[in-house]
Write a protein that holds these residues in place. Structure first.
Motif, mmCIF file in Angstrom:
data_model
loop_
_atom_site.group_PDB
_atom_site.id
_atom_site.type_symbol
_atom_site.label_atom_id
_atom_site.label_comp_id
_atom_site.label_asym_id
_atom_site.label_seq_id
_atom_site.Cartn_x
_atom_site.Cartn_y
_atom_site.Cartn_z
ATOM 1 N N ILE A 1 8.431 -3.711 4.541
ATOM 2 C CA ILE A 1 8.908 -2.444 3.965
ATOM 3 C C ILE A 1 8.119 -1.327 4.623
ATOM 4 C CG2 ILE A 1 9.074 -0.999 1.891
ATOM 5 C CD1 ILE A 1 9.354 -3.560 0.261
ATOM 6 N N ASN A 2 8.811 -0.311 5.092
ATOM 7 C CA ASN A 2 8.136 0.808 5.745
ATOM 8 C C ASN A 2 8.901 2.095 5.401
ATOM 9 O OD1 ASN A 2 6.368 2.266 7.299
ATOM 10 N ND2 ASN A 2 7.411 1.831 9.227
ATOM 11 N N ILE B 1 0.833 -1.201 0.000
ATOM 12 C CA ILE B 1 0.000 0.000 0.000
ATOM 13 C C ILE B 1 0.866 1.248 0.000
ATOM 14 C CG2 ILE B 1 -1.967 -1.069 1.174
ATOM 15 C CD1 ILE B 1 -0.979 0.260 3.740
ATOM 16 N N VAL B 2 0.265 2.339 -0.486
ATOM 17 C CA VAL B 2 0.853 3.685 -0.416
ATOM 18 C C VAL B 2 -0.223 4.596 0.147
ATOM 19 C CG1 VAL B 2 1.565 5.666 -1.773
ATOM 20 C CG2 VAL B 2 2.573 3.452 -2.221
ATOM 21 N N SER B 3 0.151 5.392 1.167
ATOM 22 C CA SER B 3 -0.803 6.302 1.791
ATOM 23 C C SER B 3 -0.251 7.719 1.771
ATOM 24 C CB SER B 3 -1.104 5.858 3.227
ATOM 25 O OG SER B 3 0.034 6.064 4.048
ATOM 26 N N SER B 4 -0.978 8.614 2.418
ATOM 27 C CA SER B 4 -0.569 10.010 2.434
ATOM 28 C C SER B 4 0.627 10.268 3.342
ATOM 29 C CB SER B 4 -1.743 10.888 2.882
ATOM 30 O OG SER B 4 -2.157 10.516 4.175
ATOM 31 N N ASN B 5 1.033 9.252 4.120
ATOM 32 C CA ASN B 5 2.189 9.465 4.997
ATOM 33 C C ASN B 5 3.207 8.342 4.979
ATOM 34 O OD1 ASN B 5 0.881 7.458 6.492
ATOM 35 N ND2 ASN B 5 -0.138 8.973 7.806
ATOM 36 N N SER B 6 2.981 7.278 4.183
ATOM 37 C CA SER B 6 3.952 6.179 4.168
ATOM 38 C C SER B 6 3.715 5.274 2.979
ATOM 39 C CB SER B 6 3.848 5.355 5.464
ATOM 40 O OG SER B 6 2.586 4.718 5.541
ATOM 41 N N ASN C 1 4.180 0.933 2.369
ATOM 42 C CA ASN C 1 4.428 -0.260 3.180
ATOM 43 C C ASN C 1 4.152 -1.525 2.391
ATOM 44 O OD1 ASN C 1 2.558 1.856 4.919
ATOM 45 N ND2 ASN C 1 4.466 1.342 5.961
ATOM 46 N N VAL C 2 4.847 -2.575 2.790
ATOM 47 C CA VAL C 2 4.464 -3.944 2.472
ATOM 48 C C VAL C 2 4.219 -4.616 3.815
ATOM 49 C CG1 VAL C 2 5.154 -6.153 1.505
ATOM 50 C CG2 VAL C 2 5.697 -4.032 0.300
ATOM 51 N N TYR D 1 7.371 -1.251 -6.872
ATOM 52 C CA TYR D 1 7.680 0.115 -7.290
ATOM 53 C C TYR D 1 6.832 1.089 -6.465
ATOM 54 C CZ TYR D 1 9.778 -2.217 -11.319
ATOM 55 O OH TYR D 1 10.555 -3.016 -12.126
ATOM 56 N N PHE D 2 7.495 2.115 -5.933
ATOM 57 C CA PHE D 2 6.817 3.109 -5.106
ATOM 58 C C PHE D 2 7.072 4.506 -5.673
ATOM 59 C CE2 PHE D 2 7.685 -0.466 -2.320
ATOM 60 C CZ PHE D 2 6.466 -0.644 -1.665
ATOM 61 N N ALA D 3 5.990 5.228 -5.917
ATOM 62 C CA ALA D 3 6.086 6.629 -6.352
ATOM 63 C C ALA D 3 5.859 7.500 -5.131
ATOM 64 C CB ALA D 3 5.062 6.937 -7.433
#
Length: 977
Positions: free
Chosen positions: A446-447, A423-428, A430-431, A465-467
């Protein structure tokens, strides 16, 4: 109450109509009115509308309404086009018009014959058929003469004229006839039950030829009861009336392609005749009173209405999924891998849509805030709806189960294994690993503690992949981190990521175009120069050999095989460019937008565009509009040139490709950006050119060229002849200059000689003036006076007189060697002279010297020996010959503007005429030359002075008697020492 509502939606499958996207044209868009009765397209691509305000033409950009000075009323009906591309119509007053060469022409006025009935028109093979209950008339459109009139006597039925493949069919004697050898010939008998239906009720008929000798006739009465007959190869068959036609008024029936389109008082009904059964397919434009429909050459469907203007259906393969009202924007989409679509909105509503059955179900979720993400768990067949700080997870039967995760403000998520989620949120970012039975015991693998935008999981390589807000990061299955960036531009900030079937990673940016990666390296940056409609990209989605791209200017499909784009804009039926999510199910691409959810057919949606012609509409030269013509002549320094063009049709300027070249300057064709309808040249070099414009269709075929000739001329000072002339003039000027120089030198030499001569004459004149002042008579009189004083033993008087005489002689001699003296010196010498003359006149001479000047006389310099001769003349020729008192006044004033001293010598003598008379009787013992010498000297002075001196003599009279003479002397002065 809220639970009851949700239960209602859960228990009830909400059937939803899929509506093709429409463009609504109203008076705000330039329409002259909102009430229209018919529409047709001509061979040039112009759309024509018959309406309440008359006949209107649309070229894709502008509207033009036509009228005629003899036209009664505004409304027109029965719009048709003939083989000469003339547009025909009729009004309620029985006037038949056509438009040709941009002008409306009155063809026939049948007011008296029609008696208020509105006729129906049909055009076939250069013939115009006018049909009514009273008669049928046929006109030859080549000659405009009437061929035949058929009286419709004893008839109850008057069907609309029917155009078949090879004839025109009309009603005559309650049956169907054609015109053969200028006589009515029976084509087919109408069925008896139809005749009975017509005789029993006040009916309106509609006929449409559906091809292959099949004709459909629909009858309806004022109670909206309907009767449908099918004529199939001369056999009549009664057709069941579909339930959907109950209670609606049918206005028009047309066969377009394989479908039958029925314009009604409650929308447009789409039907199909299958095995002689009229099958209902869909209703378009619900509750809109539609009057006519056509399909244009670009596959746009145009619908006219009685109170809502005109609707355009640009693409029937782009359909909206209608959600209940007040559910907000569509924010996010998800699928279960089959034909089920999950929808989340900005108001916190959630829906499940079945593409196969076209059914919509509203789901019960806990929150009321916007749904930010939907995560589908394929291992448990569960879906989680994430809303800010709330999460609702629904099971297979849409009941609420334990939440998959307890994260808030999630923007993007993927279930990557039975026990982990990304997931990708407004503050982090994570896996998270979790146990199947105890989901609250989350374990982070992953954090990343920073704001994220989106993420992507590659199931083949297990790369993640994280943007993020400031970087684009890849983490492989071993936990190794790689920063993905552009070597030339640095960090890449992306909001949408996907991978194609070649394992190329794509990253869309907010304003910097599109990046394509291979093996973690940028292999290409795509921008507007490469074909993107905009560098501002919302979302992307890989689709086999294609990549779907949504921008703020339209939707594009990029072919990964040949790197070409196909575009969809609002003119193609796209309802919104604000795309929030993309999903692909079978052959459909679905989009969530601020205008709701819409789906497109991946193959049928894209239409080939074939422009008929392109033409110039306006020209500006140096930002000033000029008349449109075939050629222009421009001076090179004012060669800013802009020409505007158009191609008829709704999509012409957004979907068409146009190229131009300026033959004579460059021969290679240049592509004009989509949406641009002008060609602009800031400046054009000197020469003769041909500006050529052409349209290019989807298959690469080109239209006929549109041309304009340009002649650009150099300014005269840049032409060769001008410089040759300048050289010749320069050479001629040099020759003339040197010749003038030689002449000038020669004339200067002559002038100097002349000046010497004048100066010599001046010296002589001065001597003459001096001699006049010291003439023997004056000297003799002075010495006589001195001798008389001596004889009378008046020694003091004699000495005084002798001293004054000596001073006067010395002053004259001193002035004779000067060019200029002060005015005061001149006045002093005059005083000395007049004192001596006063003695000679034995006190009978009274003189006055008046000085009336702003400055002192010693400030002014004047030429010498100018005034005394005129004073002497006044004494000698005027005052000497009178008896009694002799008066002499000398007055000095100043002319400031002309820089002159004005001296007046005023005497009360005998005058000039009497003096001449006296002089003529005397024996001339002395020759007078003083005045002449002074006049000559003044002429010489005027030769060298800037301002001329002048002498003016005025005779004074008292009636006829001379009372003296006034001499005015104007003397230029200087103030230089």
């Amino acid at each position: 109450m809220k639970v009851v509502i949700f239960l209602f939606f859960i228990l009830c499958n909400l059937s939803t109509a899929q509506q093709p996207v429409s463009i609504h044209l109203t008076e705000k868009d330039g329409l002259p009115d909102k009430e229209f009765y018919g529409v047709i397209e001509d061979s040039k691509g112009f759309l024509w509308f018959a309406g309440n305000k008359g006949l209107t033409r649309f070229d894709g950009e502008n509207y033009k309404t036509f009228s005629h000075p003899e036209k009664r009323g505004l409304s027109v009906f029965e719009i048709h086009v003939d083989q000469q591309d003339r547009i025909w119509c009729v009004n309620i007053s029985g006037q038949i018009f056509y438009v040709q060469n941009d002008e409306m022409v009155l063809f026939k006025d049948l007011q008296n014959d029609l008696k208020g009935n509105l006729p129906e028109l049909a055009i076939y093979d250069h013939q115009l058929v006018v049909s009514s209950y009273l008669f049928v008339r046929v006109f030859d459109l080549k000659t405009n003469f009437e061929i035949k009139e058929i009286k419709n006597t004893n008839t109850d039925i008057a069907l609309k004229p029917l155009i078949t493949e090879d004839k025109v069919v009309f009603t005559y004697r309650n049956d169907l006839y054609t015109l053969g050898n200028n006589k009515p010939q029976l084509w087919c008998n109408l069925p008896k039950d139809l005749k009975a239906f017509n005789r029993a009720r006040d009916v309106i008929d509609l006929t449409t030829y559906i091809g292959k000798d099949r004709t459909l006739i629909i009858y309806q009465n004022n109670n909206q009861e309907k009767f449908i007959e099918l004529l199939d190869h001369n056999t009549w068959k009664q057709i069941s009336v579909p339930d959907v036609l109950d209670g609606v008024r049918i206005i028009q029936v047309k066969k377009i392609a394989d479908d039958i389109w029925v314009c009604t008082s409650k929308g447009v009904l789409l039907m199909q005749l299958i095995d002689d059964v009229l099958i209902y397919k869909n209703t378009l434009l619900d509750d809109v009173f539609s009057t006519d429909i056509i399909k244009d050459r670009d596959d746009n469907h145009w619908v006219t209405t009685t109170s809502n203007g005109i609707f355009v259906l640009p693409n029937i393969h782009i359909e909206t999924i209608k959600l209940p009202e007040n559910t907000g924007d569509s924010r996010v989409l998800e699928t279960n891998g089959n034909e089920t679509l999950y929808i989340g909105t900005s108001t916190g509503a959630a829906f499940q849509y079945d593409l196969e059955h076209k059914s919509l179900e509203q789901l019960n979720i806990n929150g009321t805030r916007a749904v930010s993400e939907i995560i589908y768990d394929p291992y448990r067949e569960q879906k989680s709806f994430l809303q800010d700080i709330e999460v609702t997870t629904l099971g297979k039967n849409n009941s609420i189960v334990s939440n998959l995760i307890n994260f808030s403000t999630v923007k993007k998520g993927h279930v990557i294994s039975p026990d982990s989620i990304m997931i990708v949120s407004s503050n982090s970012a994570n896996v998270v690993n979790y146990k199947a039975q105890e989901r609250d015991n989350n374990e982070y693998t992953i954090n990343i503690l920073k704001r994220g935008y989106t993420c992507y999981y590659d199931p083949i390589t297990q790369d993640k992949y994280f943007a993020m807000i400031d970087e684009f990061l890849k983490i492989n299955s071993n936990g190794k981190r790689t920063l993905l960036k552009d070597k030339n531009r640095g960090s890449i900030i992306t909001g949408s990521i996907d991978m194609d079937n070649r394992s190329h990673l794509w990253a869309a940016t907010f304003n910097n175009g599109l990046f394509e990666f291979k093996n973690d390296e940028v292999i290409k940056k795509w921008s507007e120069e490469d074909g993107l409609l905009s560098n501002n990209i919302n979302k992307i989605k890989a689709d086999g050999d294609f990549l779907w791209i949504t921008t703020d200017r339209g939707i594009q499909r990029l072919s990964l095989k040949n790197n070409t784009f196909k575009n969809l804009t609002k003119q193609d039926g796209i309802p919104s460019y604000s795309i929030n999510d993309i999903k692909i199910i079978n052959n459909y691409v679905l989009f969530a937008s601020n205008a709701g959810v819409f789906k497109i057919d991946r193959e049928l949606t894209f239409k080939n565009f074939n422009p008929i012609e392109v033409y110039f509409t306006a020209v500006e030269i140096n930002n000033k509009k000029v008349a449109l013509q075939s050629s222009y002549q421009l001076p090179q320094e004012e060669s800013q040139f802009q020409i505007t063009f158009n191609s008829n049709g709704l999509r012409a300027m957004t979907s068409g490709n146009y190229e131009y070249r300026l033959s004579g300057l460059f021969e290679q064709w240049k592509r004009i950006p989509k949406g641009t309808n002008n060609i602009n040249f800031t400046t054009i070099p000197q020469g003769n050119y041909t500006l050529q414009l052409r349209a290019v269709d989807t298959d690469g075929k080109t239209s006929d060229l549109e041309e304009v000739m340009l002649e650009v001329t150099l300014p005269f000072y840049k032409e060769n002849w001008f410089w040759i002339a300048v050289m010749l003039l320069s050479i001629t000027g040099i020759v003339f200059y040197y010749r003038w120089k030689l002449r000038f030198r020669e004339s200067e030499k002559n002038r100097q000689l002349l000046t010497l001569q004048k100066e010599k004459e001046m010296v002589n004149l001065k001597l003459e003036n001096l001699r006049s002042q010291m003439n023997p008579h004056f000297v003799f009189n002075a010495l006589n006076s001195i001798q008389e004083y001596i004889l009378k033993n008046q020694r003091e008087m004699a000495g005084d007189y002798l001293g004054k005489f000596a001073d006067l002689i010395r002053t004259y001699l001193d002035h004779s060697v000067k060019g200029r003296i002060t005015l005061q010196e001149e006045i002093d010498s005059l005083n000395m002279y007049l004192e001596l003359e006063q003695l000679r006149f034995e006190e009978r001479l009274q003189y006055t010297i008046v000085i009336n000047m702003e400055e002192q006389p010693d400030h002014f310099l004047i030429p010498t020996m100018l005034i005394q001769p005129y004073v002497e003349n006044a004494l000698k020729h005027g005052l000497l010959h009178i008896e009694g008192e002799r008066l002499l006044t000398i007055k000095f004033t100043q002319d400031l503007e002309q820089h002159r001293i004005i001296c007046t010598v005023d005497d009360n003598g005998v005058g000039r005429e009497k003096s001449k008379e006296i002089q003529s009787k005397r024996i001339k013992l002395h020759k007078s030359f003083a005045t002449k010498a002074t006049d000559d000297r003044i002429s010489l002075l005027n030769y060298v002075l800037e301002k001329e001196a002048s002498i003016e003599t005025t005779d004074k009279f008292n009636g006829d008697k001379a009372t003296g003479t006034l001499v005015t002397i104007k003397i230029p002065y200087t103030t230089e020492e």
